[in-house]
Structures are given as C-alpha cells and as structure tokens.
Design an enzyme around this catalytic site. Structure first.
Site, short mmCIF file in Angstrom:
data_model
loop_
_atom_site.label_atom_id
_atom_site.label_comp_id
_atom_site.label_asym_id
_atom_site.label_seq_id
_atom_site.Cartn_x
_atom_site.Cartn_y
_atom_site.Cartn_z
N LYS A 150 0.84 -1.18 0.00
CA LYS A 150 0.00 0.00 0.00
C LYS A 150 0.89 1.24 0.00
O LYS A 150 1.81 1.35 0.82
CB LYS A 150 -0.91 -0.02 1.23
CG LYS A 150 -1.96 -1.12 1.17
CD LYS A 150 -2.92 -0.91 0.01
CE LYS A 150 -4.06 -1.88 0.02
NZ LYS A 150 -5.00 -1.65 -1.08
N LYS A 246 -13.82 -6.56 -8.24
CA LYS A 246 -14.22 -6.95 -6.87
C LYS A 246 -15.73 -7.12 -6.85
O LYS A 246 -16.47 -6.26 -7.36
CB LYS A 246 -13.86 -5.85 -5.87
CG LYS A 246 -12.39 -5.66 -5.62
CD LYS A 246 -12.20 -4.55 -4.59
CE LYS A 246 -10.73 -4.20 -4.41
NZ LYS A 246 -10.54 -2.87 -3.85
N CYS A 274 -10.39 -7.92 -3.42
CA CYS A 274 -11.34 -8.04 -2.29
C CYS A 274 -11.22 -6.84 -1.38
O CYS A 274 -10.29 -6.05 -1.44
CB CYS A 274 -11.05 -9.30 -1.49
SG CYS A 274 -9.53 -9.22 -0.53
C1 LIG Z 1 -8.30 -7.33 2.27
C2 LIG Z 1 -6.89 -6.92 2.35
C3 LIG Z 1 -6.54 -6.46 3.74
C4 LIG Z 1 -6.57 -5.86 1.42
C5 LIG Z 1 -6.81 -6.16 -0.05
N1 LIG Z 1 -5.73 -6.91 -0.58
C6 LIG Z 1 -6.93 -4.82 -0.68
O1 LIG Z 1 -5.93 -4.20 -0.91
N2 LIG Z 1 -8.18 -4.36 -0.92
C7 LIG Z 1 -8.56 -3.05 -1.34
C8 LIG Z 1 -8.49 -2.11 -0.21
C9 LIG Z 1 -9.79 -1.63 0.17
O2 LIG Z 1 -9.87 -1.67 1.56
C10 LIG Z 1 -10.58 -0.68 2.15
C11 LIG Z 1 -10.30 0.66 1.94
C12 LIG Z 1 -11.07 1.62 2.62
O3 LIG Z 1 -10.82 2.91 2.37
C13 LIG Z 1 -12.10 1.27 3.46
C14 LIG Z 1 -12.34 -0.06 3.61
C15 LIG Z 1 -11.60 -1.01 2.97
C16 LIG Z 1 -12.12 -2.30 3.29
O4 LIG Z 1 -11.73 -3.37 2.84
N3 LIG Z 1 -13.12 -2.14 4.16
C17 LIG Z 1 -13.37 -0.73 4.44
C18 LIG Z 1 -14.75 -0.33 4.06
C19 LIG Z 1 -7.83 -2.49 -2.54
O5 LIG Z 1 -7.67 -1.30 -2.66
O6 LIG Z 1 -7.45 -3.21 -3.45
MG LIG Z 2 -6.90 -1.36 -4.71
#
Ligand SMILES: CC(C)C[C@H](N)C(=O)N[C@@H](CCOc1cc(O)cc2c1C(=O)N[C@@H]2C)C(=O)O
Ligand SMILES: [Mg+2]
Length: 327
Positions: A150, A246, A274
């Site tokens: 990230k 997603k 996800c």
């Molecule tokens: C699930 C893993 C920890 C992360 C995954 N590999 C991933 O990177 N997913 C997303 C990230 C989105 O995650 C967020 C961001 C946000 O601002 C708020 C939230 C989340 C989330 O998963 N739950 C809350 C609502 C990506 O950017 O690819």
């Molecule tokens: Mg992303």
C-alpha cells in the site's frame, strides 16, 4: 416453489492488526451476511459496504431489507441484476442466490456458471501502508511471493526499495488507492520493473487520471476505485492495462463474470480483488481466479477470527472453497 426466508446480519470483526491505506486505517471489518433459506437448503452471501462509494452498514442493510418481499417470493438472479444497482447490497444477495442454487441442485457454482473447476490459487498478501523501514520489516515475514504494497505519499519509492531489498524473490503489486503524488509517478514507473513491480494499482483519484494517457508502458497500470462494472470497461481501456474486479463493486458474481469477459474483449488484464472480509466473501471470487492474471484475496488473513470451514491459506496459496463454506 416453497417460500424463501431472508436473514440479514451485521458483523464487526476485529482485525489481527491495523490495516492502513492512503485514505486511513481500520481495526475491524464491517460486513453484512445475507442468508436465504428454501426447502431445507441454505445460501449465504457476504458483502463489505464501502464508504468510498457512500455505502454504510445501515444503508446497505436497508437496501437489502427493501428487497425482502421480492427475494422471499422467489426473485431470480437474472431479475436481481435489474432490481438492484451494482454495489455491496446486490453482491450479498447475488452470492447467496448462487450458493442457494448450488445447494438446491447439488451442482457446484463453478459448474452452474460455466467457470473452470477451481484449484489452488496464488494470492497477493498485503503489506499495510507504513514507513519504508516498517514495510520492509513486515515484508520479511509475509508468506507469499506476490506482495501488495500500500502506497500513498512522498516516501513511496523508498517503500518499494525497502521491500525489494529484503524480498528480491517477490513480485510486487503497488496500490496507491488514489493517493500517489503526480510528480513522483514518472520516477516510480521508471524504476518499477527493476524493483520487482509487476502492477501499479489506482495511482490517482478516479476521474483525475489523465496523466495515465502519457505514461511510459513498461509496467501495467490497473484500475480499482475507477472500475465498478462491465459498462466502464471500454472507457477504462484507454488509460489502464488491467482492471481489479471486486464483487462488492460489481454487485456480485453474476456481473463480475460479465466484467471479466468485457475486460478480456477490450484486451485488458484482470485481477480479482477483495475488501477486508472473511471467507464467505472471498469464496465466490476464488472461482473467478481461474480466469484472472492475478488474485488478491487475502481478506481472511487480516481477521482475528474467520468463519468455520473457512478458506485455507498456505504460503500465499488458497485452497478451493469447500461446499460447506460456499458454492
Ligand atoms: C483485504 C486486504 C486487507 C486488502 C486487499 N488486498 C486490498 O488491498 N483491498 C482493497 C483495499 C480496500 O480496503 C478498504 C479501503 C477503505 O478505504 C475502506 C475499507 C476497505 C475495506 O476493505 N473495508 C473498508 C470499508 C484495494 O484497494 O485493493
Ligand atoms: Mg486497490
């Protein structure tokens, strides 16, 4: 058809440790589980309301509740696609209807959907946003050869360098979550390939990504926050090489399959991604991994506790979901 019953349950599940991206940090996963019962069979679907798209747990719960009569009267999955907009609420209902159909017919979802039979799949495992030094430390003990870093600020090139220094064996996906600095982007792209970066995800805010029209083409750039459904693919293909599909964005597996097909037809690569959630949310997405170039389904690894019969993760590999879990 016997009448169905619909149950909607909210969860707030503690994470093992804080998950930080450019927009902020989380210490729990807020999800909604939809359970649909019919003729002794039970179908389940899970979703993550995403504040980035103005979704909240109460709002998504209410949107599903408004569909109660139609769902309990036997709404088909096809009709659902027009009855609800894309997004988290439809995702949970669509996935529950797929699972229910599999349980009622005794046929796995991958067969019902005409997808390849799922096998073990490599997933990216995420390294949360932190200082370069801390991300290097975290990467050392992250058990996957595909790491997702990230990013989101002035230290970004240092972060990539720090991780590559300790994990030269790993392929890196770097995810800006819309927070990369425009003036740093050319420098990151120039060094990306030699630092093991294979994909740059959503560097700039959705709708403010004109800089991508003039970028050098060495490493692929993937749309995430900019990409929701198949309807956007043709436009996205002008600026992005790949798309992060997603199910919480597409509104379920049904539209996710269409989005993957549309991306392929436009010559784009596909990542299956996800939100932070458990195995019921990941399982339908795992079925799509066989059609994808990359898989990012590490949600359950972040939860302090996953569901019973959850997915098995071993050194960055996910085993196919058991029917008891989903599908
Ligand atoms: C699930 C893993 C920890 C992360 C995954 N590999 C991933 O990177 N997913 C997303 C990230 C989105 O995650 C967020 C961001 C946000 O601002 C708020 C939230 C989340 C989330 O998963 N739950 C809350 C609502 C990506 O950017 O690819
Ligand atoms: Mg992303």
């Amino acid at each position: 058809m016997a009448k169905r019953t619909l149950e909607i349950t909210d969860f707030s599940s503690p994470l093992k440790r804080a998950f930080t991206i450019s927009r902020g940090a989380k210490t729990s996963a807020e999800t909604i589980l939809v359970t649909i019962r019919q003729d002794g069979a039970v179908g389940r679907g899970e979703c993550v309301p995403y504040p980035r798209y103005s979704e909240t747990q109460p709002g998504v719960r209410a949107a599903i509740g408004e569909m109660r009569a139609q769902i309990e009267d036997g709404l088909s999955r096809d009709a659902l696609q027009d009855a609800m907009p894309a997004g988290a609420a439809r995702c949970a209902v669509d996935c529950a209807l797929w699972d229910l159909e599999a349980k009622l017919t005794g046929t796995p979802v991958w067969q019902l959907a005409g997808l390849p039979e799922p096998g073990p799949v490599e997933t990216a495992v995420t390294v949360s946003l932190d200082t370069a030094e801390a991300m290097g430390e975290a990467a050392k003990s992250t058990p996957s050869k595909l790491l997702k870093l990230k990013l989101g600020g002035a230290e970004d090139l240092d972060r990539i360098e720090a991780v590559h220094a300790v994990r030269p064996d790993a392929r890196l996906i770097v995810d800006g979550n819309e927070g990369l600095l425009v003036d740093q982007f050319p420098g990151i792209m120039k060094r990306a390939a030699e630092l093991g970066v294979v994909l740059v995800e959503q560097p700039f805010p959705a709708g403010k990504d004109e800089a991508l029209l003039r970028r050098p083409g060495a490493v692929s750039v993937c749309a995430d926050e900019s990409a929701h459904t198949s309807a956007e693919i043709q436009d996205l293909a002008r600026r992005y090489d790949a798309v992060n599909v997603k199910l919480d964005k597409t509104g379920g597996l049904t539209e996710a399959i269409r989005m993957v097909q549309a991306a392929r037809a436009s010559g784009m690569n596909v990542m299956i991604g996800c939100m932070v959630a458990g195995s019921i949310s990941m399982a339908p997405a795992v079925l799509l991994a066989g059609l994808a170039d990359a898989t990012d389904l590490d949600g359950p690894l972040w939860l302090a506790e996953d569901v019973v019969d959850g997915l098995t993760y071993t050194d960055g590999m996910i085993s196919p979901p058991k029917p008891e879990l989903w599908g």
